[in-house]
Design a protein around this motif. Sequence first.
Motif, short mmCIF file in Angstrom:
data_model
loop_
_atom_site.label_atom_id
_atom_site.label_comp_id
_atom_site.label_asym_id
_atom_site.label_seq_id
_atom_site.Cartn_x
_atom_site.Cartn_y
_atom_site.Cartn_z
N ALA A 229 0.90 -1.31 0.10
CA ALA A 229 -0.25 -0.15 0.02
C ALA A 229 0.85 1.20 -0.02
O ALA A 229 1.56 1.33 0.92
N ASP A 230 0.64 2.16 -1.01
CA ASP A 230 1.49 3.50 -1.10
C ASP A 230 0.57 4.09 -2.01
O ASP A 230 0.15 3.77 -3.17
N ASP A 231 0.33 5.44 -1.62
CA ASP A 231 -0.62 6.40 -2.35
C ASP A 231 0.21 6.88 -3.63
O ASP A 231 -0.21 7.49 -4.66
N ASN A 232 1.47 6.83 -3.73
CA ASN A 232 2.34 7.15 -4.72
C ASN A 232 2.49 5.85 -5.80
O ASN A 232 3.19 4.85 -5.61
N TYR A 233 2.05 5.92 -7.08
CA TYR A 233 1.87 4.93 -8.04
C TYR A 233 3.04 4.27 -8.47
O TYR A 233 3.47 3.36 -8.37
N LEU A 234 4.07 5.31 -8.76
CA LEU A 234 5.60 4.86 -9.03
C LEU A 234 6.35 4.20 -7.74
O LEU A 234 6.95 3.20 -8.15
N VAL A 235 6.02 4.74 -6.69
CA VAL A 235 6.67 3.62 -5.77
C VAL A 235 6.08 2.55 -5.36
O VAL A 235 6.86 1.71 -5.11
N ARG A 236 4.81 2.72 -5.63
CA ARG A 236 4.00 1.43 -5.19
C ARG A 236 4.36 0.33 -6.22
O ARG A 236 4.75 -0.82 -5.98
N GLU A 237 4.40 0.66 -7.59
CA GLU A 237 4.85 -0.28 -8.64
C GLU A 237 6.21 -0.73 -8.79
O GLU A 237 6.62 -1.80 -8.96
N GLY A 238 6.95 0.15 -8.46
CA GLY A 238 8.44 -0.13 -8.54
C GLY A 238 8.75 -0.92 -7.41
O GLY A 238 9.56 -1.79 -7.33
N THR A 239 8.19 -0.74 -6.24
CA THR A 239 8.30 -1.60 -4.71
C THR A 239 7.87 -2.99 -5.29
O THR A 239 8.44 -4.08 -5.02
N ARG A 240 6.62 -3.07 -5.76
CA ARG A 240 6.17 -4.35 -6.42
C ARG A 240 7.10 -5.17 -7.30
O ARG A 240 7.41 -6.21 -6.95
N ARG A 241 7.46 -4.61 -8.21
CA ARG A 241 8.77 -5.15 -8.98
C ARG A 241 9.92 -5.61 -8.47
O ARG A 241 10.44 -6.62 -8.61
N LEU A 242 10.34 -4.71 -7.60
CA LEU A 242 11.69 -5.13 -6.91
C LEU A 242 11.37 -6.20 -5.91
O LEU A 242 12.30 -7.25 -6.03
N LEU A 243 10.36 -6.43 -5.50
CA LEU A 243 10.07 -7.63 -4.67
C LEU A 243 9.85 -9.06 -5.41
O LEU A 243 10.36 -10.04 -5.10
N LYS B 69 11.84 4.84 5.02
CA LYS B 69 11.55 4.70 3.68
C LYS B 69 12.64 4.65 2.59
O LYS B 69 12.47 4.02 1.63
N ASP B 70 13.92 5.06 3.38
CA ASP B 70 15.17 4.87 2.37
C ASP B 70 15.19 3.42 2.08
O ASP B 70 16.13 3.07 1.31
N ARG B 71 14.68 2.54 3.30
CA ARG B 71 15.11 1.01 3.18
C ARG B 71 14.47 0.60 1.72
O ARG B 71 14.71 -0.79 1.73
N VAL B 72 13.67 1.06 1.10
CA VAL B 72 12.95 0.32 -0.03
C VAL B 72 13.93 -0.06 -0.94
O VAL B 72 13.72 -0.86 -1.62
N GLY B 73 15.17 0.77 -1.04
CA GLY B 73 15.91 0.52 -1.99
C GLY B 73 16.83 -0.78 -1.56
O GLY B 73 17.90 -1.21 -2.54
N ASP B 74 16.97 -1.05 -0.28
CA ASP B 74 17.85 -2.02 0.33
C ASP B 74 16.89 -3.30 0.40
O ASP B 74 16.17 -3.84 1.38
N LEU B 75 17.11 -4.13 -0.67
CA LEU B 75 16.06 -5.20 -0.97
C LEU B 75 16.47 -6.34 0.26
O LEU B 75 15.49 -6.86 0.90
N HIS B 76 17.70 -6.75 0.68
CA HIS B 76 18.02 -7.58 1.71
C HIS B 76 17.28 -7.10 2.96
O HIS B 76 16.78 -7.91 3.58
N HIS B 77 17.36 -5.89 3.42
CA HIS B 77 16.72 -5.38 4.70
C HIS B 77 15.09 -5.35 4.41
O HIS B 77 14.69 -5.89 5.53
N LEU B 78 14.74 -5.31 3.26
CA LEU B 78 13.25 -5.28 3.36
C LEU B 78 12.67 -6.60 3.36
O LEU B 78 11.73 -6.94 4.02
#
Length: 234
Positions: free
Chosen positions: A10-24, A118-127
């Motif tokens: 869940a994130d109200d920012n579409y780009l962040v939401r879809e980017g996080t989905r793809r990353l995971l 939120k900076d941790r979104v880019g740290d896949l291992h941490h997430l």
Amino acid sequence: MTDAIRIVIADDNYLVREGTRRLLEDSGEVTVLAAVGSGPELLDAVRRAGPQAVLTDIRMPPAGQQGGAPAMEGIDAAHAIKASDPQVGVVILSQYADESYAFELFRNGTAGLAYLLKDRVGDLHHLLSALREVTAGGSVIDPLVVEALVARRARLRESPLAKLTARELDVLREMAQGRGNTGIAARLALSESSVEKHVNAIFSKLELGGEQSIHRRVAAVLTFLRDAGLRPPV
């Protein structure tokens, strides 16, 4: 290989939401059952999809609302999810290193909850590690927030309010609402003489003995307003 963790994002920012989905999803360790943009949609998706965990931004406006939402919306959703199904883990992503938000998230217990910057979104291992931890019933708190909590504890020890008893804090809190001794007595079910004793004790402990009464009350209230937020929630 372990089974993929089933989550809702869940994130109200579409780009962040879809980017996080793809990353995971690209990690092969997560299956995203739904990706939504508001608090009500998040709660609905959890009810329908039955995820093992939720990854949500701390800011989650009501459906259709753009911006300006309270920063606590994601935490409110986390509490609602845990109340409905305690087995669902929740990871809160926040831009706030302020320890008060972490206190609010963990006020009913820490099991299955994580608070990450939120900076941790880019740290896949941490997430991924946080998602695995909350799914197993554990808890995670961002190291920077831990530092803020430690600093808060140190400031609390140094605050003059630390010298006051619980009842004296009650009296001072009412004083900060603009009530005189009569109003405080009625509010706290005390005699006026008891209130006067507490007020004098407050002045003494805050070292406000040499000023006129009205100035001492103002100074005491200013101390309360400055430092009351340092006290952990009861």
